[in-house]
Design a protein around this motif. Structure first.
Motif, short mmCIF file in Angstrom:
data_model
loop_
_atom_site.label_atom_id
_atom_site.label_comp_id
_atom_site.label_asym_id
_atom_site.label_seq_id
_atom_site.Cartn_x
_atom_site.Cartn_y
_atom_site.Cartn_z
N PHE A 1 -1.02 -14.08 11.01
CA PHE A 1 -1.13 -13.32 12.17
C PHE A 1 -1.90 -13.86 13.26
CE2 PHE A 1 0.09 -11.26 8.21
CZ PHE A 1 1.30 -10.50 8.59
N THR A 2 -1.46 -13.57 14.65
CA THR A 2 -2.34 -14.07 15.74
C THR A 2 -2.70 -12.73 16.51
OG1 THR A 2 -2.59 -15.62 17.47
CG2 THR A 2 -0.50 -14.45 17.10
N GLY A 3 -3.69 -12.97 17.28
CA GLY A 3 -4.31 -12.05 18.31
C GLY A 3 -5.04 -10.97 17.60
N LEU A 4 -5.65 -11.41 16.61
CA LEU A 4 -6.34 -10.36 15.64
C LEU A 4 -7.78 -9.99 16.26
CD1 LEU A 4 -5.54 -11.67 12.35
CD2 LEU A 4 -4.72 -9.47 13.47
N GLY B 1 -8.56 -5.16 18.92
CA GLY B 1 -9.07 -4.25 17.95
C GLY B 1 -7.86 -3.26 17.28
N THR B 2 -6.69 -2.89 18.04
CA THR B 2 -5.66 -2.23 17.26
C THR B 2 -5.06 -2.84 16.07
OG1 THR B 2 -5.51 -0.84 19.01
CG2 THR B 2 -3.40 -0.90 17.60
N ARG B 3 -4.98 -4.36 16.40
CA ARG B 3 -4.36 -5.28 15.48
C ARG B 3 -5.27 -5.47 14.20
NH1 ARG B 3 -1.39 -10.13 18.65
NH2 ARG B 3 0.57 -8.91 19.48
N PHE B 4 -6.42 -5.46 14.60
CA PHE B 4 -7.52 -5.85 13.77
C PHE B 4 -7.80 -4.73 12.70
CE2 PHE B 4 -11.90 -5.44 12.31
CZ PHE B 4 -12.07 -6.63 11.50
N ALA B 5 -7.75 -3.45 13.30
CA ALA B 5 -7.78 -2.38 12.50
C ALA B 5 -6.43 -2.16 11.52
CB ALA B 5 -7.80 -1.00 13.32
N ALA B 6 -5.20 -2.56 11.98
CA ALA B 6 -4.18 -2.41 10.98
C ALA B 6 -4.12 -3.24 10.15
CB ALA B 6 -2.93 -2.68 11.99
N LEU B 7 -4.77 -4.63 10.39
CA LEU B 7 -4.88 -5.66 9.21
C LEU B 7 -5.90 -5.30 8.32
CD1 LEU B 7 -4.50 -8.59 8.38
CD2 LEU B 7 -6.46 -9.38 9.41
N GLY C 1 -2.37 -4.61 0.68
CA GLY C 1 -1.86 -5.94 1.24
C GLY C 1 -0.16 -6.07 0.77
N PRO C 2 0.25 -7.38 0.71
CA PRO C 2 1.77 -7.44 0.42
C PRO C 2 1.77 -6.98 -1.08
CG PRO C 2 0.86 -9.73 1.08
CD PRO C 2 -0.55 -8.53 1.05
N ARG C 3 3.15 -6.44 -1.28
CA ARG C 3 3.07 -6.10 -2.81
C ARG C 3 3.89 -7.02 -3.71
NH1 ARG C 3 -0.64 -2.26 -2.82
NH2 ARG C 3 -0.05 -0.70 -1.38
N GLU C 4 4.52 -7.95 -3.22
CA GLU C 4 4.95 -8.95 -3.96
C GLU C 4 4.39 -10.48 -3.49
OE1 GLU C 4 9.36 -8.93 -4.58
OE2 GLU C 4 9.14 -6.84 -4.11
N ALA C 5 4.09 -11.30 -4.30
CA ALA C 5 3.52 -12.57 -3.95
C ALA C 5 4.62 -13.65 -3.09
CB ALA C 5 3.16 -13.45 -5.33
N ASP C 6 5.78 -13.44 -3.34
CA ASP C 6 6.81 -14.31 -2.62
C ASP C 6 7.19 -13.74 -1.40
OD1 ASP C 6 6.79 -16.29 -4.49
OD2 ASP C 6 8.13 -15.07 -5.69
N ILE C 7 6.58 -12.50 -1.26
CA ILE C 7 6.96 -11.69 0.42
C ILE C 7 5.56 -11.48 1.06
CG2 ILE C 7 8.55 -10.29 1.65
CD1 ILE C 7 10.07 -9.94 -1.14
N PRO C 8 4.98 -12.28 1.56
CA PRO C 8 3.67 -12.17 1.97
C PRO C 8 3.43 -11.19 3.37
CG PRO C 8 4.31 -14.25 2.93
CD PRO C 8 5.24 -13.94 2.24
N ASN C 9 4.52 -10.78 4.05
CA ASN C 9 4.41 -10.16 5.21
C ASN C 9 5.10 -8.68 4.82
OD1 ASN C 9 7.02 -11.12 4.83
ND2 ASN C 9 7.14 -11.67 7.01
N GLN C 10 5.40 -8.52 3.51
CA GLN C 10 6.07 -7.24 2.87
C GLN C 10 4.94 -6.13 3.47
OE1 GLN C 10 6.54 -6.64 -1.24
NE2 GLN C 10 8.49 -5.69 -0.78
N GLY C 11 5.33 -5.14 3.87
CA GLY C 11 4.51 -3.84 4.04
C GLY C 11 3.59 -4.06 5.45
N ALA C 12 3.49 -4.98 5.91
CA ALA C 12 2.84 -5.27 7.06
C ALA C 12 2.98 -4.30 7.99
CB ALA C 12 2.96 -6.55 7.63
N PRO C 13 1.96 -3.55 8.79
CA PRO C 13 2.16 -2.66 9.66
C PRO C 13 2.94 -2.84 10.94
CG PRO C 13 -0.27 -2.69 9.05
CD PRO C 13 0.48 -3.89 8.44
N ILE D 1 2.49 -2.87 14.04
CA ILE D 1 1.70 -3.70 15.14
C ILE D 1 1.61 -5.23 14.66
CG2 ILE D 1 -0.49 -2.93 14.36
CD1 ILE D 1 -0.95 -2.69 17.43
N LEU D 2 1.70 -5.54 13.35
CA LEU D 2 1.20 -6.84 13.02
C LEU D 2 2.65 -7.71 13.05
CD1 LEU D 2 -1.03 -6.71 10.10
CD2 LEU D 2 -1.46 -7.32 12.45
#
Length: 138
Positions: free
Chosen positions: A87-90, A93-99, A107-119, A121-122
């Protein structure tokens, strides 16, 4: 003498892995956007997150994407870390707070899908997925 990791008890919780760039450009962008304490806030978030791991780097070498970080999932039993979602642009402040909220919630619920459940805005900040980090001990 060779260092050997302690034996796993089987009770090590799964959790998010955050690869955080503390390089000059990322740090400067965070300071300029009023995020002087982003580094300490992210450390505190990881300390308070079950199974959370922070890999902090002096520079991740992707200065054109600054402020950058990557997220993965770690299996507590095996220690295996899944692929990294970047992820970029962190410095925003809004992106950072979402992270932070996403990491704090596990964070991600499954190891093989790292962006799963990302807010959402991310999703606009996503800039790729790469293989797991190579962690060397000793």
């Amino acid at each position: 003498m060779d260092w050997k990791p302690p034996p796993r008890s089987g009770k090590d919780p799964d959790g998010p892995v955050l690869v955080w760039c503390a390089g000059h450009r990322c740090a400067a962008l965070r300071r300029l956007s009023g995020g002087q304490d982003h580094d300490e806030q992210i450390r505190a978030t990881i300390r308070q997150t079950s199974g959370g791991v922070l890999i902090e780097s002096r520079c991740l070498g992707r200065c054109e994407l600054a402020g950058v970080a990557a997220v993965a999932r770690r299996d507590g039993r095996s220690g295996r870390i899944g692929p990294l979602a970047w992820f970029t642009g962190l410095e925003n402040g809004t992106r950072f707070a979402a992270l932070r909220r996403w990491i704090a919630s596990g964070g991600p619920r499954e190891a093989d899908i790292p962006n799963q459940g990302a807010p959402p805005i991310l999703e606009d900040a996503a800039c790729g997925v790469t293989p797991p980090p190579q962690v060397r001990r000793g």
